[in-house]
Design a protein around this motif. Structure first.
Motif, PDB file in Angstrom:
ATOM      1  N   ARG A 234      20.134 -12.916  -0.170  1.00 57.64           N
ATOM      2  CA  ARG A 234      19.263 -12.109  -1.116  1.00 57.64           C
ATOM      3  C   ARG A 234      20.519 -11.139  -1.912  1.00 57.64           C
ATOM      4  O   ARG A 234      20.187 -11.132  -3.172  1.00 57.64           O
ATOM      5  N   ALA A 235      21.345 -10.663  -1.623  1.00 53.80           N
ATOM      6  CA  ALA A 235      22.253  -9.979  -2.393  1.00 53.80           C
ATOM      7  C   ALA A 235      22.996 -10.911  -3.309  1.00 53.80           C
ATOM      8  O   ALA A 235      23.246 -10.412  -4.510  1.00 53.80           O
ATOM      9  N   ALA A 236      23.047 -12.038  -3.128  1.00 51.61           N
ATOM     10  CA  ALA A 236      23.569 -13.036  -4.117  1.00 51.61           C
ATOM     11  C   ALA A 236      22.690 -13.476  -5.139  1.00 51.61           C
ATOM     12  O   ALA A 236      22.825 -14.549  -5.803  1.00 51.61           O
ATOM     13  N   GLY A 237      21.340 -13.043  -4.970  1.00 52.00           N
ATOM     14  CA  GLY A 237      20.418 -13.369  -6.051  1.00 52.00           C
ATOM     15  C   GLY A 237      19.776 -14.675  -5.603  1.00 52.00           C
ATOM     16  O   GLY A 237      18.871 -15.226  -6.383  1.00 52.00           O
ATOM     17  N   LEU A 238      19.957 -15.138  -4.350  1.00 51.42           N
ATOM     18  CA  LEU A 238      19.181 -16.405  -3.835  1.00 51.42           C
ATOM     19  C   LEU A 238      17.823 -16.165  -3.105  1.00 51.42           C
ATOM     20  O   LEU A 238      17.657 -14.874  -2.972  1.00 51.42           O
ATOM     21  N   VAL A 239      17.104 -17.088  -2.769  1.00 48.90           N
ATOM     22  CA  VAL A 239      15.800 -16.746  -2.353  1.00 48.90           C
ATOM     23  C   VAL A 239      15.497 -17.450  -0.934  1.00 48.90           C
ATOM     24  O   VAL A 239      15.344 -18.627  -0.822  1.00 48.90           O
ATOM     25  N   PRO A 240      15.941 -16.733  -0.015  1.00 48.37           N
ATOM     26  CA  PRO A 240      15.769 -17.316   1.603  1.00 48.37           C
ATOM     27  C   PRO A 240      14.069 -17.851   1.531  1.00 48.37           C
ATOM     28  O   PRO A 240      13.291 -17.127   1.436  1.00 48.37           O
ATOM     29  N   CYS A 241      13.800 -19.267   2.245  1.00 52.86           N
ATOM     30  CA  CYS A 241      12.394 -19.511   2.063  1.00 52.86           C
ATOM     31  C   CYS A 241      12.027 -20.231   3.289  1.00 52.86           C
ATOM     32  O   CYS A 241      10.870 -20.296   3.587  1.00 52.86           O
ATOM     33  N   PHE A 242      13.073 -20.606   4.139  1.00 49.51           N
ATOM     34  CA  PHE A 242      12.670 -21.369   5.365  1.00 49.51           C
ATOM     35  C   PHE A 242      13.589 -21.263   6.444  1.00 49.51           C
ATOM     36  O   PHE A 242      15.058 -21.164   6.247  1.00 49.51           O
ATOM     37  N   ALA A 243      13.062 -21.101   7.683  1.00 50.14           N
ATOM     38  CA  ALA A 243      14.050 -20.996   8.932  1.00 50.14           C
ATOM     39  C   ALA A 243      13.391 -22.236  10.011  1.00 50.14           C
ATOM     40  O   ALA A 243      12.426 -22.092   9.980  1.00 50.14           O
ATOM     41  N   ALA A 244      14.438 -22.830  10.548  1.00 52.20           N
ATOM     42  CA  ALA A 244      13.937 -23.732  11.479  1.00 52.20           C
ATOM     43  C   ALA A 244      14.392 -23.050  12.855  1.00 52.20           C
ATOM     44  O   ALA A 244      15.731 -23.038  12.925  1.00 52.20           O
ATOM     45  N   ALA A 245      13.625 -23.008  13.915  1.00 52.37           N
ATOM     46  CA  ALA A 245      14.306 -22.611  15.209  1.00 52.37           C
ATOM     47  C   ALA A 245      13.936 -23.672  16.052  1.00 52.37           C
ATOM     48  O   ALA A 245      12.809 -24.484  15.726  1.00 52.37           O
ATOM     49  N   THR A 246      14.577 -23.777  17.139  1.00 51.38           N
ATOM     50  CA  THR A 246      14.315 -25.032  17.974  1.00 51.38           C
ATOM     51  C   THR A 246      14.036 -24.575  19.583  1.00 51.38           C
ATOM     52  O   THR A 246      14.666 -23.485  20.205  1.00 51.38           O
ATOM     53  N   VAL A 247      12.954 -25.296  20.036  1.00 56.08           N
ATOM     54  CA  VAL A 247      12.741 -24.817  21.389  1.00 56.08           C
ATOM     55  C   VAL A 247      13.128 -25.907  22.349  1.00 56.08           C
ATOM     56  O   VAL A 247      12.402 -27.286  22.282  1.00 56.08           O
ATOM     57  N   GLY A 248      14.256 -26.212  22.793  1.00 56.01           N
ATOM     58  CA  GLY A 248      14.987 -27.521  23.539  1.00 56.01           C
ATOM     59  C   GLY A 248      15.692 -28.159  22.136  1.00 56.01           C
ATOM     60  O   GLY A 248      15.232 -29.130  22.013  1.00 56.01           O
ATOM     61  N   THR A 249      17.051 -27.616  22.362  1.00 53.79           N
ATOM     62  CA  THR A 249      17.677 -28.413  21.260  1.00 53.79           C
ATOM     63  C   THR A 249      18.214 -29.869  21.937  1.00 53.79           C
ATOM     64  O   THR A 249      18.178 -30.103  22.827  1.00 53.79           O
ATOM     65  N   THR A 250      18.616 -30.411  20.962  1.00 53.55           N
ATOM     66  CA  THR A 250      18.918 -31.908  21.206  1.00 53.55           C
ATOM     67  C   THR A 250      20.203 -32.216  22.132  1.00 53.55           C
ATOM     68  O   THR A 250      20.144 -32.828  23.059  1.00 53.55           O
ATOM     69  N   SER A 251      21.113 -31.271  21.812  1.00 52.10           N
ATOM     70  CA  SER A 251      22.276 -31.636  22.485  1.00 52.10           C
ATOM     71  C   SER A 251      22.064 -31.048  23.965  1.00 52.10           C
ATOM     72  O   SER A 251      22.680 -31.508  25.044  1.00 52.10           O
TER      73      SER A 251
END
Ligand code: PLP
Length: 488
Positions: A234-251
């Motif tokens: 945000r400080a760099a003027g960008l627009v955070p829009c999406f976050a992906a969280a995982t329940v049970g990562t593949t690794s």
């Protein structure tokens, strides 16, 4: 009607006969599957070399085709439905699902609009509402609320659709009109599935604008690292829009802390998508639902019945809390698709919930599975798989030569021989070459780790016990031969 003497089509009687032959073939296959090498042993190009260079000019008897299935195709099959398949995550199937799939093929429905087969749409909506209750998902995902569920082909497609909806929400639908301006940013942990990176590329966010957030010692996202990354952007003027969280990562089946991540995303107006591709099925058992605590803060969620819920590939269930946001992002209505039901606003047209226009009648097989097993049957098998994986983990812990790479929350055990990466690689190769089981690997904390996932429909105690016996025996043999050891 064409004259049957001049038609090339399969007659209903021929269909009945060959259909029974194919069903018998499948039943026989399941009966003999343990005698087949789990991992296919063919060399690259071998299957094509066994096929005729040119297609047949004249019709061939069905029996000849089935013969070639046995002689040409089966050797090139890696038997995902073998109870000795412990690799990747499972893609399990069941009799009920296979028959549901057959019926869907028989009906041959293309369900792009409600009007093109009302049952295709309404059964899907209904089954996904059932699953909200069956899995203890947030009520906001129900179609009677502002949300709703849809079946996608894969978790990758679900992530892409979620990201497209997030992109349009963040830009007030402007990116659909004039493209992205390079300022949108997406977040996922360094352990997130590669489908998130792919979605970011396809959606025009750009790989450079995907932040891979740091993880803790259990390989779960560090929420404070997410918050810091958002603040920096945000400080760099960008627009955070999406976050992906995982329940049970593949690794490693790591579970990202949804309550903290959800609170950050809510405060920042960032769309939170939760990927429960494999582990999501566990929530059919109330005792595992703590893993998805915080899901009520998510904008979207998906899990794959085609991984662990006995429903053959492909079948990903995807829910959104605000269906309008998804539909606004993906809706297109050319003249040739207009119809009275759509115009009435009283129906769901699932073409607006996915990337392709056309869609299969996937809910049929899921409905068959849920009705065949009942909630009790699904719980029984999921509990059994978790129990078996936990027993395997205990054997690893008790062994002087093996160690757990991480404590397994469910049905995936990550473990390694203490002799180091080269030894574990060699061990894996030898085990898989035996044809008697199939395991895969990952790296965790920079170290080569073996993965054993218990999730195939027919895997039972004797298969897991035999796998452990083989792993121990192969490791002892390798040790005796003086296989490479590294100091760690
Ligand atoms: N997310 C996770 C956590 C996965 O493990 C996988 C596949 O194993 C996927 C997404 C991708 O699944 P799909 O093949 O349905 O796109």
């Amino acid at each position: 009607m064409s004259d049957q003497r001049t038609s090339f089509h399969m007659t209903p009687d021929q269909f009945r006969k060959h259909g029974r032959e194919v069903v018998d073939w499948i039943a026989d296959y399941y009966e003999r599957i343990e005698s087949l090498p789990v991992l296919s042993r063919v060399e690259p190009g071998a299957i094509r070399a066994a096929l005729p260079a040119d297609p047949p000019r004249d019709p061939e008897p069905f029996a000849a085709v089935l013969r070639d299935v046995d002689s040409v195709i089966v050797p090139g099959i890696t038997h995902w439905q073998s109870p000795n398949f412990f690799a990747f995550f499972p893609a399990n199937a069941s009799g009920a699902a296979i028959l549901g799939e057959l019926l869907a093929a028989g009906l041959g429905v293309q369900g792009m609009l409600w009007a093109t087969s009302p049952a295709c749409t309404e059964l899907e909506t209904h089954v996904l509402d059932w699953l909200v209750d069956m899995l203890g998902l947030p009520p906001a995902f129900k179609s009677s609320a502002a949300g709703g569920g849809v079946i996608e082909d894969s978790a990758s497609s679900a992530a892409l659709c979620a990201l497209l909806a997030a992109r349009e929400r963040a830009t007030g639908l402007r990116s659909n009109e004039s493209g992205c301006d390079g300022r949108l940013v997406a977040y996922a942990s360094s352990q997130a599935h590669s489908s998130i990176e792919k979605a970011v590329k396809i959606a025009g966010i750009g790989r450079a604008n995907l932040r891979l957030v740091d993880v803790d010692e259990a390989f779960a996202m560090r929420p404070e690292a997410l918050a810091e990354a958002i603040t920096r952007d945000r400080a760099a003027g960008l627009v955070p829009c999406f976050a992906a969280a995982t329940v049970g990562t593949t690794s490693s089946n790591a579970v990202d802390p949804l309550p903290e991540i959800g609170r950050i995303c809510r405060a920042e107006g960032v769309w939170l998508h939760v990927d429960g591709a494999m582990a999501g099925t566990a929530a059919v058992c109330p005792e595992f639902r703590h893993l998805q605590a915080g899901l009520e803060l998510a904008d979207s969620y998906c899990f794959n019945p085609h991984k662990w819920m006995f429903t053959n590939f492909d079948c990903d269930c995807f829910w959104v809390a605000d269906r309008a946001a998804l539909v606004r992002a993906l809706s297109i209505l050319p003249e040739y698709l207009k119809n009275r039901a759509t115009e009435s606003g009283a129906v769901i047209d699932y073409r607006d919930w996915q990337v392709p226009l056309g869609r299969r009648f996937r809910s049929l097989k899921l409905w068959f599975v849920i009705r065949h097993y009942g909630i009790a049957g699904l719980q029984h098998h999921v509990r059994r798989h978790v129990e078996l994986a936990q027993a395997f983990a205990r054997w690893v812990e008790a062994s002087p030569r093996f160690e757990l790479a991480v404590r397994p929350p469910l049905n995936l055990v990550c473990f390694r021989h203490t002799a180091g990466d080269a030894f574990n690689r060699e061990l894996l190769e030898r085990l898989n070459a035996s044809g008697r089981l199939y395991l895969t690997h990952t790296t965790l904390g920079g170290r080569f780790v073996l993965r054993l996932c218990v999730g195939q429909t027919n895997t039972d105690e004797r298969h897991v016990a035999e796998a452990w016996r083989m792993i121990e025996a192969e490791a002892a043999d390798l040790e005796q031969r003086g296989a490479p050891r590294e100091r760690e």
